[in-house]
Design an enzyme around this catalytic site. Structure first.
Site, PDB file in Angstrom:
ATOM      1  N   HIS A   1      13.287 -32.371 -49.815  1.00  0.00           N
ATOM      2  CA  HIS A   1      13.165 -30.933 -49.692  1.00  0.00           C
ATOM      3  C   HIS A   1      14.466 -30.251 -50.139  1.00  0.00           C
ATOM      4  CE1 HIS A   1      11.171 -27.527 -47.839  1.00  0.00           C
ATOM      5  NE2 HIS A   1      12.258 -27.229 -47.157  1.00  0.00           N
TER       6      HIS A   1
ATOM      7  N   TRP B   1       6.040 -33.282 -45.700  1.00  0.00           N
ATOM      8  CA  TRP B   1       5.778 -32.192 -44.742  1.00  0.00           C
ATOM      9  C   TRP B   1       5.131 -31.012 -45.468  1.00  0.00           C
ATOM     10  CZ3 TRP B   1       5.151 -31.590 -39.838  1.00  0.00           C
ATOM     11  CH2 TRP B   1       5.455 -30.399 -39.164  1.00  0.00           C
TER      12      TRP B   1
ATOM     13  N   SER C   1      11.092 -23.097 -49.901  1.00  0.00           N
ATOM     14  CA  SER C   1      10.632 -23.371 -48.549  1.00  0.00           C
ATOM     15  C   SER C   1       9.997 -22.140 -47.892  1.00  0.00           C
ATOM     16  CB  SER C   1      11.816 -23.910 -47.751  1.00  0.00           C
ATOM     17  OG  SER C   1      11.353 -24.728 -46.733  1.00  0.00           O
TER      18      SER C   1
END
Ligand code: GCU
Length: 448
Positions: free
Chosen positions: A428, A377, A286
């Protein structure tokens, strides 16, 4: 006669359209390629109406060519890339995206190994904990590196290094790991009280340490908040004030500082005979995946660079503006990038770089990018496309980029070339599946 010709033309056009639409879906996605679930797209689009999750709404864009210098000269060989174009692109990323770090290795930096246990984890591992005093002063900024190495290795060990979000003590339940002090925003108290026993081992699912050791790798990790606490305070805490003289629009932000910290860990590895410093893979998830890419671009000592779900400002192409955009990220996280990056809010097409050029900066070293099916995203397709558009640089070195095209479907890693990629099921996160693929990739490139 004319009518007949017209008929033939129409017929040919029809055949062409139906042929190409057989190959490609209505939005340019080939059969067998990964595609975002339409239900998920609908659900997310409703939740965030200002965000585009629809592949058909990605507007046309032109990417800057990694192989054309700013003055228009074509880059046709590895020499020109290495000595001219690569430094040029690196400088563009410093100036417009991540910012410039004022120092590299600080002169007085020192290391203190405060823990060395040769019988850790039930006798299967060596554990080391090392404090890096960035300015050499005990009261100055510092970070703790936690290292596990397999026991009984007969030579220096190839090692993965990554930053962690919660503190070193969260990566494993080992009671000897020193608690990291994490930081909260001003007003909420200076020190975060999560730095306690209760959070020991909390993130261990992201760190399958026993399996990593079993496969013959070492693991080194550092709490990112040691380097710079992750909130905007005008760069008053962390390493910035120790080294900044004046902050211009291209001054380093937090990602720049975290990446710089990874290079300081590499400085330590160079002093440790049990770690194979020529085989250090830098990895990150991330925001820390963005950081790993920038660390790998800045510092060629990292032999493999791995980005896990890094998204915007990481592996995803900014010009697609799919999922998180430059404006969104600069608004939510004004401290991550340099101030110049904000001038590209809603103006991605004006950026002199795009993220495929960041991937290209790793060449000829192996690089791996991973996405997750539900992590729209972070724009999985944009992450894949960065890899694809970095390939031309690998070809200059006679290396294969991706081993297969087009974008693979779910859980079909493409890992036989110098650029690896997968999109796995789920959301994620950094999972065991991801780790296994990274170790497969490292096995191949480190010839294990
Ligand atoms: C947010 C942010 C992302 C980032 C992520 C993370 O979602 O928008 O850019 O990658 O946090 O670091 O978890």
């Amino acid at each position: 006669m004319i009518q007949k010709r017209l008929f033939v033309i129409i017929l040919m056009a029809f055949c062409f359209i139906s042929l190409s639409s057989e190959k490609k879906g209505f939005n340019g996605i080939a059969k067998g390629e990964w595609k975002a679930s339409p239900e998920l797209v609908e659900r997310l689009s409703k939740r965030r109406s200002e965000t585009n999750y629809d592949e058909q709404k990605v507007t046309e864009y032109t990417l800057p060519d990694p192989l054309t210098m700013i003055d228009g000269t074509a880059v046709a060989d590895a020499q020109t890339w290495t000595f001219h174009r690569r430094p040029e692109i690196l400088e563009l990323f410093r100036t417009y995206v991540y910012g410039r770090s004022p120092v590299e290795r600080p002169e007085n930096m020192s290391f203190e190994v405060f823990d060395l246990e040769r019988n850790a984890l039930g006798g299967s591992a060596i554990r080391k904990q090392v404090t890096v005093y960035f300015t050499g002063e005990k009261e100055g900024p510092k970070m703790d590196i936690l290292v596990y190495l397999p026991k009984n290795a007969d030579k220096p060990v190839p090692t993965f290094v990554l930053l962690n979000f919660g503190g070193n003590h969260t990566v494993h339940s080992d009671p000897a790991i020193r608690l990291s002090e994490s930081w909260m925003r001003p007003g909420e108290g200076v020190k975060d009280h999560r730095a306690n026993e209760a959070s020991r081992g909390r993130s261990s699912s992201r760190f399958p340490i026993e399996q990593i050791l079993k496969r013959g790798y070492g693991l080194a990790t550092i709490y990112y908040g040691d380097i710079d606490p992750d909130f905007h305070d005008e760069f008053k805490n962390g390493v910035h004030p120790a080294f900044d003289r004046k902050r211009g629009p291209d001054a380093w932000g937090s990602i720049g500082a975290w990446a710089w910290g990874l290079s300081r860990a590499m400085d330590y590895f160079e002093t440790d005979d049990e770690i194979d410093q020529s085989k250090v893979a830098v990895l990150g998830h991330s925001r820390l995946g963005k950081t790993a890419l920038w660390a790998g671009a800045r510092d060629p000592r990292f032999a493999i660079v791995i980005s896990n779900n890094s998204g915007c400002g990481g592996a995803a192409l900014s010009r697609r503006a799919y999922g998180e955009t430059v404006k969104r990220i600069n608004t939510s996280f004004p401290h991550w990038f340099c101030d110049n990056f904000k001038t590209f809010n809603d103006k991605e097409e004006d950026l002199p770089v795009d993220q495929h050029m960041l991937i290209a900066l790793m060449a000829p070293r192996p690089v791996y990018v991973a996405s997750a099916d539900e992590d729209l995203w972070a724009d999985p397709r944009g992450e894949f496309l960065s890899c694809k558009h970095a390939e031309s640089v690998y070809h200059l070195f006679g290396k294969k980029g991706l081993s297969k095209e087009p974008m693979p479907d779910l859980n079909q890693p493409v890992n036989e070339g110098t650029i690896g990629y997968h999109v796995r099921s789920g959301g994620h996160g950094l999972t065991e599946y991801d780790w296994q693929r990274y170790m497969d990739f490292a096995d191949m490139h480190f010839e294990k």
